[in-house]
Design a protein around this motif. Sequence first.
Motif, short mmCIF file in Angstrom:
data_model
loop_
_atom_site.label_atom_id
_atom_site.label_comp_id
_atom_site.label_asym_id
_atom_site.label_seq_id
_atom_site.Cartn_x
_atom_site.Cartn_y
_atom_site.Cartn_z
N THR A 312 -0.08 -3.96 3.67
CA THR A 312 0.21 -3.50 2.11
C THR A 312 1.69 -4.33 1.70
N GLU A 313 2.40 -4.61 2.87
CA GLU A 313 3.74 -5.24 2.75
C GLU A 313 3.30 -6.69 2.26
N GLN A 314 2.09 -7.12 2.21
CA GLN A 314 1.81 -8.37 1.64
C GLN A 314 1.45 -8.38 0.10
N THR A 315 1.10 -7.34 -0.46
CA THR A 315 0.96 -7.00 -1.78
C THR A 315 2.12 -6.50 -2.47
N ILE A 316 3.06 -5.85 -1.66
CA ILE A 316 4.37 -5.34 -2.18
C ILE A 316 5.16 -6.61 -2.34
N HIS A 317 5.23 -7.58 -1.38
CA HIS A 317 5.87 -8.83 -1.45
C HIS A 317 4.86 -9.76 -1.29
N PRO A 318 4.35 -10.20 -2.70
CA PRO A 318 3.40 -11.25 -2.38
C PRO A 318 3.59 -12.55 -1.83
N GLU A 319 5.00 -12.99 -1.63
CA GLU A 319 5.30 -14.08 -1.09
C GLU A 319 4.98 -14.19 0.36
N LYS A 320 4.75 -12.85 0.92
CA LYS A 320 4.41 -12.92 2.54
C LYS A 320 2.94 -12.74 2.62
N TYR A 321 2.15 -12.74 1.80
CA TYR A 321 0.69 -13.11 1.87
C TYR A 321 0.47 -14.43 2.56
N GLY A 322 -0.18 -14.38 3.82
CA GLY A 322 -0.48 -15.73 4.48
C GLY A 322 0.73 -16.09 5.40
N GLU A 323 1.95 -15.44 5.05
CA GLU A 323 2.95 -16.08 5.89
C GLU A 323 3.53 -14.98 6.71
N ASP A 324 3.55 -13.66 6.67
CA ASP A 324 4.04 -12.77 7.68
C ASP A 324 3.14 -11.81 8.06
N GLU A 325 2.33 -12.05 9.00
CA GLU A 325 1.09 -11.01 9.46
C GLU A 325 1.93 -9.95 10.26
#
Length: 580
Positions: A312-325
């Motif tokens: 959910t971190e990757q949609t709460i903070h979209p900039e983390k999608y594909g960058e912060d697994e």
Amino acid sequence: MVHRTRIIAVVLAVALAGVPVAAAAGSPNAAATAQTDSPPNTTHLSKTTDDATLADQHPPDPESDVLGWENGYWYNESIAVTPDDGLNDSELDAVVARGMARVEEIRRLEFEEAPPVEVISREQFSERVENQTANVTTATRLHQNVKYEALLMVNESTDAIGVQGQNQAGSVGGFYDPSAGEIKIVSENTSTPKMNEITLAQELFHALQDQRFNISSFNQSTQELHNAKDGIIEGDGNYVDYLYQERCEGEWQGDCIMPEGSQGGSTADIHIGLLQITLQPYSDGPSFVRDIHESDGWDAVNAVYESPPNSTEQTIHPEKYGEDEPTPVSIEDTSDDRWRPLAINGSINHASFGEAGLFVALWYPSYESLSNRIIPYNSHINQVGGGVDEFDPYDYNHTYTAGWDGDKLMPYVTDESSATNETGYVYKMLWDSPADAGQFQEGYEQLLAFHGAESVDGHENVYHIPDDQEFNDAFYLNRDGDTFTIVNAPSVGELSAVHAMAPDVQEPTETATDDGTATGDSETETTESTDETATDDETTDGVTDTDEPTDTTTTNGPGFVATGALIGLLAVALLALRRR
């Protein structure tokens, strides 16, 4: 205790009917499709036009199946229905066909086949939910109880599966069943249902998603994984709803079926805390998808299905999608001979809530008390100009929970747990930095204090909630760099028995009173006295066969929250409730 909604019940009931749009005659959609066979210019006919006149105006079918046409209907033609008195079988078929064509036109994807659509009553759906919530093993029920007790939302005297079932039974307007490839629309009237076209469109799109992207194969075995994958599943679905609604009010000149009045069930027992956890992908997902679509087009959105969000971190903070697994979390079992990890046959035995679940856990006291406790009440609602952001109504970002990197909750049980519901757990969380771990610990300690926790003399970071409070348990908190771990047990004396990292705390010794009775650790006495009530089919090892993931306790499938209207209007209700 299930916290009952106040004015929200009325708002939810209205929301399930969708946003009413007046029917109006108008001109055709001038921008047809980019296909070779595009619909000829058609005139939108009033829904009162007789069938013969409509047949004269019906545009010719294409020579082959094309985007924007399905089963004899173009996306921009009117259909002969009278929605005010409900839809008969032929009218329902027409609405479904045109709805498929409209979904295709908006999303630029072709259906491989038409999914069956069945209308069921609210009573049928409630019975379906009741049957599935009742048909679980004791181990699964214990697992669910531990999960939500760990968030301090549902105490051990309340059936967490029943609470989840009440949430679904009262708020669902339709769903897609991937196991059967079928759509179920929930209506108060099954013979001539008053269909909401937006609700139908979302479930049609979920069927299209499954046909094209096999979404039923996604790993959604924990609440965190469920919400993470729903970032694209429900995010895309609700973004399509948004575009569909725009066209209903614009290009299609109000030629959409939006019956007025309530289509919802009873919402009096909805648990807002649990609901707000499940709503995260419905709020953050559409903006996640919209940004990708507006930047790189539908092909880029399609590519997300090959690598869906993993947190959910990757949609709460979209900039983390594909960058912060997220980082995998492991928990070493160091329990004594009496305690053991809960085993569930055919399913995982742990849980994860992610950034979204931990945010709601720290926000929920503000809702319960209608005051700014821990995470302030209004910090959860995206406000624009004094109102609610209709597209992205909820905010799940706060300094206490930002910096999440992974979490794992392991329930622990004894031989008596099936009878007493007394359990323990180890909840281990990884954070991006020691400072992030410290921020969460600060918020969590406030959560314990909100529920009456007291420090245990002589033992640092050991807390106990008194017996007269609803979450009367013992807690040990351990922060080591970027790792924060919670050990929970029914009493302080059993903390080290659940996990060896907890200090060995001696229970108060029993002393005789004047009347001859003993005082002391009543929890241990209760556990021992109820041992004989456990039966062979109630073991916590989960010997009864089950193939259901532990986080899927009721009806499977996407689209359980009907439309964006439900989410947005619920946010309006929450905001209004706060301002009272």
